[in-house]
Design an enzyme around this catalytic site. Structure first.
Site, short mmCIF file in Angstrom:
data_model
loop_
_atom_site.label_atom_id
_atom_site.label_comp_id
_atom_site.label_asym_id
_atom_site.label_seq_id
_atom_site.Cartn_x
_atom_site.Cartn_y
_atom_site.Cartn_z
N SER A 140 0.85 -1.19 0.00
CA SER A 140 0.00 0.00 0.00
C SER A 140 0.88 1.24 0.00
O SER A 140 1.59 1.52 0.97
CB SER A 140 -0.91 0.01 1.23
OG SER A 140 -1.57 1.26 1.27
N HIS A 181 -1.14 -1.11 -4.37
CA HIS A 181 -2.43 -0.79 -3.76
C HIS A 181 -2.45 0.71 -3.47
O HIS A 181 -1.57 1.24 -2.80
CB HIS A 181 -2.61 -1.59 -2.47
CG HIS A 181 -3.95 -1.38 -1.81
ND1 HIS A 181 -5.08 -2.06 -2.21
CD2 HIS A 181 -4.33 -0.57 -0.80
CE1 HIS A 181 -6.10 -1.67 -1.47
NE2 HIS A 181 -5.68 -0.76 -0.59
N ASP A 219 -4.61 3.92 -2.07
CA ASP A 219 -5.72 4.32 -1.20
C ASP A 219 -6.12 5.76 -1.46
O ASP A 219 -5.35 6.68 -1.20
CB ASP A 219 -5.31 4.19 0.26
CG ASP A 219 -5.14 2.73 0.67
OD1 ASP A 219 -6.10 1.97 0.49
OD2 ASP A 219 -4.06 2.37 1.17
N MET A 256 -8.70 8.62 -0.31
CA MET A 256 -9.62 8.97 0.79
C MET A 256 -10.08 10.41 0.62
O MET A 256 -9.27 11.28 0.29
CB MET A 256 -8.89 8.85 2.13
CG MET A 256 -8.24 7.51 2.37
SD MET A 256 -7.36 7.53 3.93
CE MET A 256 -6.60 5.89 3.88
N HIS A 272 -8.20 1.60 -4.37
CA HIS A 272 -9.20 1.41 -3.31
C HIS A 272 -9.80 2.78 -3.00
O HIS A 272 -9.14 3.62 -2.39
CB HIS A 272 -8.48 0.80 -2.09
CG HIS A 272 -9.33 0.64 -0.88
ND1 HIS A 272 -8.80 0.43 0.38
CD2 HIS A 272 -10.67 0.66 -0.71
CE1 HIS A 272 -9.77 0.32 1.26
NE2 HIS A 272 -10.92 0.47 0.63
N MET A 306 -12.00 5.16 -1.01
CA MET A 306 -12.73 5.38 0.25
C MET A 306 -13.36 6.75 0.14
O MET A 306 -12.95 7.71 0.81
CB MET A 306 -11.75 5.28 1.43
CG MET A 306 -11.35 3.83 1.71
SD MET A 306 -9.82 3.70 2.64
CE MET A 306 -8.66 3.75 1.28
N MET A 339 -12.01 -5.43 4.75
CA MET A 339 -11.23 -4.50 5.58
C MET A 339 -10.97 -5.16 6.93
O MET A 339 -11.90 -5.54 7.64
CB MET A 339 -11.98 -3.18 5.78
CG MET A 339 -12.14 -2.34 4.52
SD MET A 339 -10.60 -1.96 3.66
CE MET A 339 -9.64 -1.12 4.91
N PHE A 354 -6.81 4.98 7.87
CA PHE A 354 -5.43 5.18 8.30
C PHE A 354 -4.62 3.90 8.12
O PHE A 354 -5.16 2.80 8.30
CB PHE A 354 -5.38 5.58 9.78
CG PHE A 354 -6.17 6.83 10.07
CD1 PHE A 354 -5.59 8.09 9.89
CD2 PHE A 354 -7.50 6.75 10.45
CE1 PHE A 354 -6.33 9.25 10.12
CE2 PHE A 354 -8.25 7.90 10.67
CZ PHE A 354 -7.67 9.15 10.51
N GLY A 355 -3.33 4.08 7.83
CA GLY A 355 -2.42 2.94 7.85
C GLY A 355 -1.95 2.72 9.28
O GLY A 355 -2.23 3.53 10.18
N ASP A 410 -7.17 -6.14 3.67
CA ASP A 410 -6.56 -4.82 3.74
C ASP A 410 -6.58 -4.27 5.16
O ASP A 410 -7.65 -3.95 5.69
CB ASP A 410 -7.31 -3.87 2.79
CG ASP A 410 -6.62 -2.53 2.65
OD1 ASP A 410 -5.50 -2.37 3.16
OD2 ASP A 410 -7.23 -1.64 2.02
N GLY A 411 -5.38 -4.13 5.74
CA GLY A 411 -5.24 -3.49 7.04
C GLY A 411 -4.57 -4.36 8.07
O GLY A 411 -5.02 -5.46 8.36
N GLY A 412 -3.44 -3.88 8.58
CA GLY A 412 -2.77 -4.59 9.68
C GLY A 412 -2.18 -5.93 9.29
O GLY A 412 -1.94 -6.77 10.16
N GLY A 423 0.89 -2.18 4.09
CA GLY A 423 1.44 -0.83 4.02
C GLY A 423 2.60 -0.66 4.96
O GLY A 423 3.77 -0.81 4.58
N SER A 424 2.29 -0.38 6.21
CA SER A 424 3.34 -0.10 7.20
C SER A 424 4.33 -1.24 7.33
O SER A 424 5.53 -1.01 7.46
CB SER A 424 2.72 0.15 8.57
OG SER A 424 1.64 1.01 8.45
C1 DX5 Z 1 -6.66 1.76 5.24
C2 DX5 Z 1 -6.13 1.49 3.87
C3 DX5 Z 1 -5.09 0.46 3.83
C4 DX5 Z 1 -3.82 0.84 4.51
C5 DX5 Z 1 -3.12 -0.39 4.97
O1 DX5 Z 1 -7.75 2.60 5.16
O2 DX5 Z 1 -7.19 1.05 3.04
O3 DX5 Z 1 -4.80 0.05 2.50
O4 DX5 Z 1 -2.96 1.60 3.70
O5 DX5 Z 1 -2.04 -0.02 5.74
P1 DX5 Z 1 -1.44 -0.96 6.87
O6 DX5 Z 1 -0.90 -2.18 6.18
O7 DX5 Z 1 -0.38 -0.10 7.49
O8 DX5 Z 1 -2.55 -1.30 7.83
ZN ZN Z 2 -6.66 0.11 1.07
#
Ligand code: DX5
Ligand code: ZN
Length: 218
Positions: free
Chosen positions: A8, A33, A35, A37, A66, A68, A137, A143-144, A175-177, A197-198
């Site tokens: 991401s 990926h 994002d 927003m 993606h 949002m 999700m 947020f990442g 997607d996420g964590g 992402g992170s």
């Molecule tokens: C959250 C995003 C994710 C995010 C994932 O709203 O849709 O794609 O970037 O980041 P991590 O892997 O850090 O949770």
């Molecule tokens: Zn995403």
């Protein structure tokens, strides 16, 4: 099927965006990926069209966008023109989801639908065979760097059953964590694509982190 890794870009270093895009190009990653927003559907604003244009001009892999945002129908054609290969909209943001999905496909992209953590898989029963991808999700979008919600495993299993029962070709994206701690269990439950992402970009060696994630689940 080979399990896919989608870093991401939200977690990339925006001051060195081209460097980070090239890192993904030269890694074992499968997709970018992206994002988007709007500060309305989610309580954060990420980046918009000019930044996606810059990413697309260097990216050599599938671009998975993606959205949002509220009322995503307004921008379907724009994202196709910007180079998106897959466009994912939120179930919670679409009153006429079937129409939106058909509009995405009509301009040549693959269509995805994302579900917030509180939204049950069952809402997709009547549209699953039209979807190229479902994004579950595993954090609340916006947020990442948030912690993975454990209830996700159960949803992956339910979605896998729905896909199998309807003979659909839909991919399951998480997607996420996502980290090396949950990647294997997620793919074993039926996930096809892991967004990270992170865990990738904040690691000491992102290229190696991607390779490790990929070999963990393949
Ligand atoms: C959250 C995003 C994710 C995010 C994932 O709203 O849709 O794609 O970037 O980041 P991590 O892997 O850090 O949770
Ligand atoms: Zn995403």
């Amino acid at each position: 099927m080979n399990k896919l890794i989608a870093p991401s870009v939200l977690a990339a270093d925006f001051g060195n965006l081209q460097r980070d895009v090239e890192m993904v190009n030269n890694s074992d990653a499968d997709w970018f990926h992206i994002d988007i927003m709007d500060g309305v559907f989610v309580p954060n604003i990420s980046f918009g069209m000019p930044v996606l244009k810059a990413i697309s001009s260097h990216a050599k892999k599938t671009i998975d966008v993606h959205l949002m945002i509220v009322d995503p129908d307004r921008y379907i054609k724009t994202f196709a023109d910007l180079g998106a290969d897959i466009l994912t909209v939120h179930y919670e943001a679409c009153t006429h989801l079937h129409r939106t999905v058909q509009a995405i496909k009509a301009v040549g992209m693959k269509a995805g639908v994302a579900l917030n953590p509180h939204t049950p898989i069952s809402v997709l029963e009547d549209i699953i065979s039209d979807l190229d991808l479902v994004c579950i999700m595993s954090v609340n979008p916006g947020f990442g760097g948030q912690s993975f919600i454990e209830n996700t495993y159960k949803k992956v299993t339910q979605l896998k059953h729905l896909i199998n029962d309807t003979n659909s070709k839909t991919l399951i994206e998480i997607d996420g964590g996502v980290t090396s701690k949950n990647a294997k269990q997620l793919t074993e439950a039926g996930a096809d694509v892991l967004v990270a992402g992170s865990f990738v970009f904040k690691s000491e060696n992102p290229t190696k982190t991607i390779a490790d994630l990929k070999s963990l689940c393949n």
